[in-house]
Scaffold this motif. Structure first.
Motif, PDB file in Angstrom:
ATOM      1  N   MET A   1       0.851  -1.162   0.000  1.00  0.00           N
ATOM      2  CA  MET A   1       0.000   0.000   0.000  1.00  0.00           C
ATOM      3  C   MET A   1       0.905   1.237   0.000  1.00  0.00           C
ATOM      4  O   MET A   1       1.791   1.348   0.833  1.00  0.00           O
ATOM      5  N   THR A   5      -2.489   6.101  -0.594  1.00  0.00           N
ATOM      6  CA  THR A   5      -3.618   5.275  -0.157  1.00  0.00           C
ATOM      7  C   THR A   5      -3.751   5.310   1.361  1.00  0.00           C
ATOM      8  O   THR A   5      -4.860   5.423   1.887  1.00  0.00           O
ATOM      9  N   LYS A   6      -2.635   5.229   2.066  1.00  0.00           N
ATOM     10  CA  LYS A   6      -2.666   5.304   3.529  1.00  0.00           C
ATOM     11  C   LYS A   6      -3.216   6.654   3.990  1.00  0.00           C
ATOM     12  O   LYS A   6      -3.976   6.724   4.958  1.00  0.00           O
ATOM     13  N   ILE A   8      -5.324   8.621   2.370  1.00  0.00           N
ATOM     14  CA  ILE A   8      -6.770   8.672   2.099  1.00  0.00           C
ATOM     15  C   ILE A   8      -7.537   7.869   3.149  1.00  0.00           C
ATOM     16  O   ILE A   8      -8.567   8.314   3.645  1.00  0.00           O
ATOM     17  N   ILE A   9      -7.027   6.709   3.501  1.00  0.00           N
ATOM     18  CA  ILE A   9      -7.681   5.882   4.522  1.00  0.00           C
ATOM     19  C   ILE A   9      -7.679   6.599   5.872  1.00  0.00           C
ATOM     20  O   ILE A   9      -8.688   6.622   6.580  1.00  0.00           O
ATOM     21  N   ALA A  10      -6.553   7.215   6.227  1.00  0.00           N
ATOM     22  CA  ALA A  10      -6.479   7.961   7.484  1.00  0.00           C
ATOM     23  C   ALA A  10      -7.460   9.126   7.476  1.00  0.00           C
ATOM     24  O   ALA A  10      -8.135   9.401   8.483  1.00  0.00           O
ATOM     25  N   TRP A  11      -7.575   9.809   6.344  1.00  0.00           N
ATOM     26  CA  TRP A  11      -8.491  10.943   6.226  1.00  0.00           C
ATOM     27  C   TRP A  11      -9.933  10.489   6.407  1.00  0.00           C
ATOM     28  O   TRP A  11     -10.721  11.150   7.089  1.00  0.00           O
ATOM     29  N   ILE A  12     -10.289   9.345   5.833  1.00  0.00           N
ATOM     30  CA  ILE A  12     -11.642   8.802   5.971  1.00  0.00           C
ATOM     31  C   ILE A  12     -11.915   8.410   7.422  1.00  0.00           C
ATOM     32  O   ILE A  12     -12.990   8.707   7.973  1.00  0.00           O
ATOM     33  N   ILE A  13     -10.951   7.773   8.074  1.00  0.00           N
ATOM     34  CA  ILE A  13     -11.122   7.373   9.476  1.00  0.00           C
ATOM     35  C   ILE A  13     -11.292   8.599  10.362  1.00  0.00           C
ATOM     36  O   ILE A  13     -12.188   8.644  11.214  1.00  0.00           O
TER      37      ILE A  13
END
Length: 85
Positions: A1, A5-6, A8-13
């Protein structure tokens, strides 16, 4: 990853956490999508205000600092949304 991508995932969380907590405090944004939208917009608003007024939390953990800033921003966003509607 990859790093993007990391990020974006952190931003969503962070958006989900901020939206959920803000909706519990203020009310509104009662679904997962609502939490995400309120949290993501709140992240932008909170980040802008923190930068504009040179607010530094100095908690020692950048993730938690961003969550706090996002929660404050999401609370502001939900209050404004309630005033408008």
């Amino acid at each position: 990853m990859n790093d993007q991508t990391k990020g974006i995932i952190a931003w969503i969380i962070i958006g989900l956490i901020a939206g959920l907590v803000a909706s519990l405090i203020v009310g509104g944004a009662g679904s997962i999508i609502g939490w995400l939208i309120a949290g993501l917009i709140g992240s932008v608003v909170g980040g802008f205000l923190a930068q504009r007024f040179d607010i530094k939390l100095n908690l020692g953990n950048p993730f938690f600092e961003q969550v706090i800033v996002s929660i404050v921003g999401a609370i502001i966003v939900l209050i404004i949304a309630q005033i408008i509607t």
